[in-house]
Every structure is written in structure tokens, then in C-alpha cells.
Design a protein around this motif. Structure first.
Motif, PDB file in Angstrom:
ATOM      1  N   GLU A   4       0.842  -1.248  -0.125  1.00 30.38           N
ATOM      2  CA  GLU A   4       0.006   0.131  -0.256  1.00 30.38           C
ATOM      3  C   GLU A   4       0.763   1.267  -0.081  1.00 30.38           C
ATOM      4  OE1 GLU A   4      -3.551   0.017  -0.316  1.00 30.38           O
ATOM      5  OE2 GLU A   4      -3.218  -1.912  -0.752  1.00 30.38           O
ATOM      6  N   ALA A   5       1.947   1.199   0.802  1.00 32.19           N
ATOM      7  CA  ALA A   5       2.750   2.597   0.842  1.00 32.19           C
ATOM      8  C   ALA A   5       3.466   2.680  -0.566  1.00 32.19           C
ATOM      9  CB  ALA A   5       3.862   2.072   1.932  1.00 32.19           C
ATOM     10  N   TYR A  40      10.908  -6.461  -4.847  1.00 32.19           N
ATOM     11  CA  TYR A  40      10.025  -7.550  -4.227  1.00 32.19           C
ATOM     12  C   TYR A  40       8.573  -7.724  -4.374  1.00 32.19           C
ATOM     13  CZ  TYR A  40       8.799 -10.712  -0.558  1.00 32.19           C
ATOM     14  OH  TYR A  40       8.395 -11.892   0.375  1.00 32.19           O
ATOM     15  N   HIS A  41       8.116  -6.582  -4.341  1.00 31.82           N
ATOM     16  CA  HIS A  41       6.603  -6.494  -4.436  1.00 31.82           C
ATOM     17  C   HIS A  41       6.030  -6.358  -5.577  1.00 31.82           C
ATOM     18  CE1 HIS A  41       5.992  -6.555  -0.078  1.00 31.82           C
ATOM     19  NE2 HIS A  41       7.033  -5.594   0.147  1.00 31.82           N
ATOM     20  N   PHE A  42       6.731  -5.531  -6.463  1.00 33.53           N
ATOM     21  CA  PHE A  42       6.478  -5.447  -8.204  1.00 33.53           C
ATOM     22  C   PHE A  42       7.425  -5.267  -8.844  1.00 33.53           C
ATOM     23  CE2 PHE A  42       3.805  -2.469  -5.211  1.00 33.53           C
ATOM     24  CZ  PHE A  42       2.710  -3.185  -5.515  1.00 33.53           C
ATOM     25  N   LEU A  48       3.357  -2.694 -11.255  1.00 32.98           N
ATOM     26  CA  LEU A  48       2.915  -1.860 -10.491  1.00 32.98           C
ATOM     27  C   LEU A  48       1.748  -1.154 -10.897  1.00 32.98           C
ATOM     28  CD1 LEU A  48       3.813   0.195  -7.873  1.00 32.98           C
ATOM     29  CD2 LEU A  48       4.850   1.661  -9.694  1.00 32.98           C
ATOM     30  N   VAL A  49       1.678  -0.667 -12.127  1.00 30.64           N
ATOM     31  CA  VAL A  49       0.255   0.011 -12.751  1.00 30.64           C
ATOM     32  C   VAL A  49      -0.797  -1.076 -12.651  1.00 30.64           C
ATOM     33  CG1 VAL A  49      -0.594   0.684 -14.958  1.00 30.64           C
ATOM     34  CG2 VAL A  49       1.704   1.417 -14.343  1.00 30.64           C
ATOM     35  N   ARG A  50      -0.710  -2.391 -12.775  1.00 32.74           N
ATOM     36  CA  ARG A  50      -1.678  -3.441 -12.733  1.00 32.74           C
ATOM     37  C   ARG A  50      -2.300  -3.221 -11.416  1.00 32.74           C
ATOM     38  NH1 ARG A  50       1.339  -6.452 -16.051  1.00 32.74           N
ATOM     39  NH2 ARG A  50       2.265  -7.627 -14.331  1.00 32.74           N
ATOM     40  N   ALA A  51      -1.495  -3.317 -10.291  1.00 34.40           N
ATOM     41  CA  ALA A  51      -1.886  -3.114  -8.907  1.00 34.40           C
ATOM     42  C   ALA A  51      -2.613  -1.592  -8.463  1.00 34.40           C
ATOM     43  CB  ALA A  51      -0.367  -3.257  -7.918  1.00 34.40           C
TER      44      ALA A  51
END
Length: 181
Positions: A4-5, A40-42, A48-51
Motif C-alpha cells: 500500500e505504501a 520484491y513486491h512489484f 505496479l500499474v496493474r496493482a
């Protein structure tokens, strides 16, 4: 939550610096993490954009569902009422008013990235979905009300200070009042 951050950081980069500035490095810097922490997350900018797009859709779907849950069975226009209430909750929230604008902007260069949001728009702006407590008694008025709320969301995304809390409340009441006719 770190994800989220990171998504918040991506939105901030977009809103403050524009689409050209949206890089993984810029997002990591803004979030105060290493680029490896971001990866690690994206693992890609596309991820990142999809998320970002998924978060906008999920958040709005959850808000609509929460408002639908507050109406009893048989409430006329429950879906459109829930849509209006969810929209105004977003408009009066500090960080969320420009969230959809950020997702649209980030996904604009790639139609595949924008398709989930386009599909959500088709769903949100159709008639009341099956399984909702009640359908809209006047589908034309319901469509106008949802489109007006949508337009207000767009305008406030570009100029969050345009309407004060009292004006937004009056607009919310007027839109809900149209559903009484």
C-alpha cells in the motif's frame, strides 16, 4: 502494509511530477525503500500499474458493497444509491480523490493495462447488477445520477479544492434526491 505504501508513493509521483516521472526508482525513493525492496513486491513497472488499477477497482467495489449492505431488501435504486454514497466517500477522503486519475494516467499508454478499469466502468455503469437488493425504478434517472457522480469525481480529481464539504454534501443530497422521483 508495504504494498500500500508503494502504491501510495506511485500515486504521489504521478500527481506531483507526471507520467514521465513514474519510474521504479522514483517510486522506491518516494517510499523510502531500496529499489530491491520495491522489486520484491512489484517486479516491473507494468506490475505496479496493474496493482494501482486493481486497487482502484477493489476499493470502489468494496465501498459499493458496504453501502448495499446497509440497505434493506426492496429499497428502490439501492445500487445507484450505493454508487453515489461510495463516490462521495472517496471524494471526501484525503488521499483517495485522485487515486483513479493516477491509475488511469499510469495505464493510458497501454490498452491492456487499462482494460480492467474499462471493464469495471462497464459494470459500474450498467443497470443494477443481479443480486442487488433492488433495481432502479427509473433506469434513465439512475444512469444520469451515476454519470453525474462520475463527472464530479473526474472534476474533483483534477481540482480537489473546487468544492468545499458543504457543497459536496449538497450535491450528494441532490443526486440522491433525484432517485426519489
Amino acid at each position: 502494509m508495504m504494498k500500500e505504501a508503494l502504491l501510495d508513493a506511485a500515486e504521489a509521483v504521478l500527481s506531483e511530477q507526471g507520467t514521465q516521472a513514474l519510474t521504479l526508482t522514483a517510486v522506491a525513493d518516494r517510499a523510502g525503500v531500496s529499489k530491491g525492496g520495491l522489486l520484491y513486491h512489484f517486479p516491473t513497472k507494468e506490475a505496479l500499474v496493474r496493482a494501482m488499477v486493481a486497487r482502484v477497482i477493489d476499493e470502489f467495489d468494496d465501498l459499493i458493497a458496504s453501502y448495499l449492505g446497509s440497505y434493506g431488501d426492496g429499497v428502490p435504486g439501492a445500487y445507484t444509491r450505493a454508487y453515489v454514497e461510495a463516490t462521495f466517500e472517496i471524494l471526501t477522503g484525503e488521499a483517495r480523490a485522485y487515486r483513479r486519475w493516477s491509475a488511469i494516467t499510469a495505464a493510458a499508454a497501454d490498452p491492456e493495462q487499462a482494460e480492467p478499469l474499462n471493464e469495471a466502468m462497464r459494470r459500474w455503469h450498467g443497470r443494477a447488477p443481479a443480486g442487488t437488493p433492488a433495481d432502479d425504478p427509473d433506469p434513465g434517472i439512475a444512469t444520469v445520477v451515476r454519470l453525474a457522480a462520475e463527472g464530479l469525481w473526474e472534476v474533483v480529481s483534477h481540482d480537489p479544492g473546487l468544492y468545499g464539504p458543504e457543497q459536496l454534501e449538497e450535491l450528494r443530497q441532490r443526486l440522491l434526491g433525484l432517485l426519489e422521483r
